[in-house]
Design a protein around this motif. Structure first.
Motif, mmCIF file in Angstrom:
data_model
loop_
_atom_site.group_PDB
_atom_site.id
_atom_site.type_symbol
_atom_site.label_atom_id
_atom_site.label_comp_id
_atom_site.label_asym_id
_atom_site.label_seq_id
_atom_site.Cartn_x
_atom_site.Cartn_y
_atom_site.Cartn_z
ATOM 1 N N UNK A 144 0.872 -1.172 0.000
ATOM 2 C CA UNK A 144 0.000 0.000 0.000
ATOM 3 C C UNK A 144 0.911 1.224 0.000
ATOM 4 N N UNK A 145 0.792 2.041 -1.040
ATOM 5 C CA UNK A 145 1.728 3.147 -1.238
ATOM 6 C C UNK A 145 0.966 4.448 -1.446
ATOM 7 N N UNK A 146 1.323 5.457 -0.679
ATOM 8 C CA UNK A 146 0.774 6.799 -0.859
ATOM 9 C C UNK A 146 1.944 7.782 -0.955
ATOM 10 N N UNK A 147 1.841 8.732 -1.893
ATOM 11 C CA UNK A 147 2.961 9.648 -2.081
ATOM 12 C C UNK A 147 2.507 10.964 -2.679
ATOM 13 N N UNK A 148 3.334 11.923 -2.521
ATOM 14 C CA UNK A 148 3.230 13.186 -3.239
ATOM 15 C C UNK A 148 4.583 13.387 -3.916
ATOM 16 N N UNK A 149 4.722 14.322 -4.850
ATOM 17 C CA UNK A 149 6.012 14.504 -5.533
ATOM 18 C C UNK A 149 7.173 14.642 -4.554
ATOM 19 N N UNK A 150 8.169 13.790 -4.733
ATOM 20 C CA UNK A 150 9.415 13.802 -3.971
ATOM 21 C C UNK A 150 9.238 13.459 -2.498
ATOM 22 N N UNK A 151 8.115 12.820 -2.182
ATOM 23 C CA UNK A 151 7.933 12.448 -0.768
ATOM 24 C C UNK A 151 6.963 11.275 -0.645
ATOM 25 N N UNK A 152 7.404 10.226 0.080
ATOM 26 C CA UNK A 152 6.524 9.095 0.382
ATOM 27 C C UNK A 152 5.709 9.409 1.626
ATOM 28 N N UNK A 153 4.404 9.324 1.510
ATOM 29 C CA UNK A 153 3.538 9.472 2.671
ATOM 30 C C UNK A 153 3.471 8.141 3.428
ATOM 31 N N UNK A 154 3.353 7.057 2.652
ATOM 32 C CA UNK A 154 3.241 5.730 3.257
ATOM 33 C C UNK A 154 3.734 4.685 2.278
ATOM 34 N N UNK A 155 4.495 3.732 2.794
ATOM 35 C CA UNK A 155 4.847 2.560 2.003
ATOM 36 C C UNK A 155 4.801 1.346 2.928
ATOM 37 N N UNK A 156 3.707 0.625 2.858
ATOM 38 C CA UNK A 156 3.503 -0.565 3.688
ATOM 39 C C UNK A 156 3.577 -1.804 2.799
ATOM 40 N N UNK A 157 4.391 -2.774 3.193
ATOM 41 C CA UNK A 157 4.527 -4.004 2.415
ATOM 42 C C UNK A 157 4.588 -5.201 3.366
ATOM 43 N N UNK A 158 3.705 -6.155 3.152
ATOM 44 C CA UNK A 158 3.705 -7.357 3.975
ATOM 45 C C UNK A 158 4.384 -8.510 3.250
ATOM 46 N N UNK A 159 4.805 -9.518 3.982
ATOM 47 C CA UNK A 159 5.388 -10.718 3.386
ATOM 48 C C UNK A 159 4.253 -11.571 2.830
ATOM 49 N N UNK A 160 4.538 -12.300 1.762
ATOM 50 C CA UNK A 160 3.471 -13.121 1.189
ATOM 51 C C UNK A 160 4.020 -14.423 0.616
ATOM 52 N N UNK A 161 3.140 -15.427 0.592
ATOM 53 C CA UNK A 161 3.405 -16.700 -0.074
ATOM 54 C C UNK A 161 2.237 -16.964 -1.002
ATOM 55 N N UNK A 162 2.518 -17.111 -2.284
ATOM 56 C CA UNK A 162 1.483 -17.475 -3.252
ATOM 57 C C UNK A 162 1.749 -18.931 -3.656
ATOM 58 N N UNK A 163 0.977 -19.836 -3.093
ATOM 59 C CA UNK A 163 1.291 -21.267 -3.211
ATOM 60 C C UNK A 163 1.301 -21.744 -4.659
ATOM 61 N N UNK A 164 0.374 -21.259 -5.477
ATOM 62 C CA UNK A 164 0.314 -21.723 -6.866
ATOM 63 C C UNK A 164 1.534 -21.291 -7.680
ATOM 64 N N UNK A 165 2.283 -20.325 -7.200
ATOM 65 C CA UNK A 165 3.490 -19.897 -7.906
ATOM 66 C C UNK A 165 4.717 -20.700 -7.484
ATOM 67 N N UNK A 166 4.550 -21.580 -6.495
ATOM 68 C CA UNK A 166 5.669 -22.383 -6.030
ATOM 69 C C UNK A 166 5.818 -23.629 -6.902
ATOM 70 N N UNK A 167 7.029 -23.913 -7.345
ATOM 71 C CA UNK A 167 7.285 -25.119 -8.141
ATOM 72 C C UNK A 167 7.340 -26.325 -7.210
#
Length: 315
Positions: A144-167
């Motif tokens: 989830x990313x919110x920003x204005x020019x030259x400034x990040x208001x918010x950058x939230x990133x969680x860890x994820x596992x997508x099982x169907x993409x696993x070989x």
């Protein structure tokens, strides 16, 4: 101190229809609770090296307000564990997701913000992890990313596992119980389906030398949610494995009825029902609801309830 509690919730898909996933949710959460270390080792090895598993406890589920869905929701799994580099306890939030939700990444941020608000004085770090179990292969947003020019208001990133993409082939040499339980949910073609089944049975056979009956039943119950029933094919695969590993003949014979709902066939063999009752008893002790046990074993709910009543009467 918080007490551990299992929460089963009916979730809605994007069309507003409830998903009948109680057995799946309960089994999957129980898998994460029981084999949490194995899950982290398998999918997040770098994080694994930073955790002290000797200090781990699951917390009572938090009731949080979901602004996106305008309803109160409960976190699926929340645990407290010691983080080595900080030499303090942190929180890890695990959220399995089995259906499409275009607002899921926003919901994860809402959960994170509620946890931060409540626990920021007690815990220096909160790690959110999403496990996507849908059949479709897609790129699930994790930021989830919110920003204005030259400034990040918010950058939230969680860890994820997508099982169907696993070989799936990447995991067949692992002795990790989570790898076996989730093998059928990983990426493979229709041509590979029979081979995947065979590898699962082989992995399960090896795990039976290290795990007790209840944990084996848990792995089987989760895997059974993803494999399409094919008793004839299962017998063929087991015979092939028996030819490859003749020294494991006795183990193979024990495994065959296990794959067939642990061999529950009324009146077929003397003592078979007693053995099945023991497995059911251990599943109930392990925290499964009577409905989930009935779903996983295909035994009538009333029979499960009778066994539960008998167990409670003997305690």
């Amino acid at each position: 101190m918080h007490s551990e509690r299992n929460i089963i919730t009916n979730k809605k898909d994007t069309n507003g229809e409830k998903e009948s996933s109680i057995p799946h949710n309960e089994a999957f959460k129980k898998l994460l609770e029981t084999f949490f270390k194995g899950f982290i080792e398998l999918f997040f090895p770098e994080l694994d090296s930073l955790l002290d598993y000797s200090n781990t406890r699951f917390l009572m589920q938090e009731l949080l307000v979901d602004i996106v869905g305008e309803e109160a929701r409960e976190l699926d799994l929340l645990l407290e564990i010691r983080y080595k580099e900080l030499d303090s306890f942190i929180l890890i939030h695990l959220e399995p997701q089995s259906y499409r939700d275009t607002h899921f990444h926003e919901r994860m941020f809402i959960y994170f913000s509620r946890l931060f608000e409540r626990y920021r004085k007690e815990h220096k770090l909160i790690i959110p992890i999403a496990i996507f179990t849908a059949d479709e292969i897609r790129d699930e947003p994790d930021t989830l990313h919110m920003e204005i020019p030259e400034h990040d208001i918010l950058r939230f990133q969680f860890l994820k596992v997508e099982l169907r993409k696993q070989n799936w082939r990447k995991f067949i040499d692992s002795n990790n119980p989570v790898a076996a339980a989730l093998l059928a949910k990983m990426g493979y073609t229709k041509r590979e389906a029979r081979e995947v089944r065979g590898e699962f049975l082989r992995m399960f056979m090896q795990l039976r030398t290290r795990l007790d009956t209840a944990r084996l039943a848990l792995i089987m119950s989760v895997a059974d949610l993803y494999f399409k029933p094919d008793p004839e094919q299962d017998e063929e695969i087991l015979k092939e494995l028996l030819e490859q590993y003749p020294e494991e003949g006795e183990a193979m014979m024990e495994l065959m009825p296990a794959w067939k709902r642990w061999g529950y066939e009324e009146g077929k063999e003397e003592g078979k029902e007693e053995g099945q009752a023991e497995v059911i008893r251990k599943l109930l002790i392990y925290g499964f609801s009577t409905e989930a046990v009935a779903e996983a074993t295909e035994i009538p709910l009333e029979e499960i309830k009778k066994l539960q009543s008998k167990r409670m009467g003997n305690t």
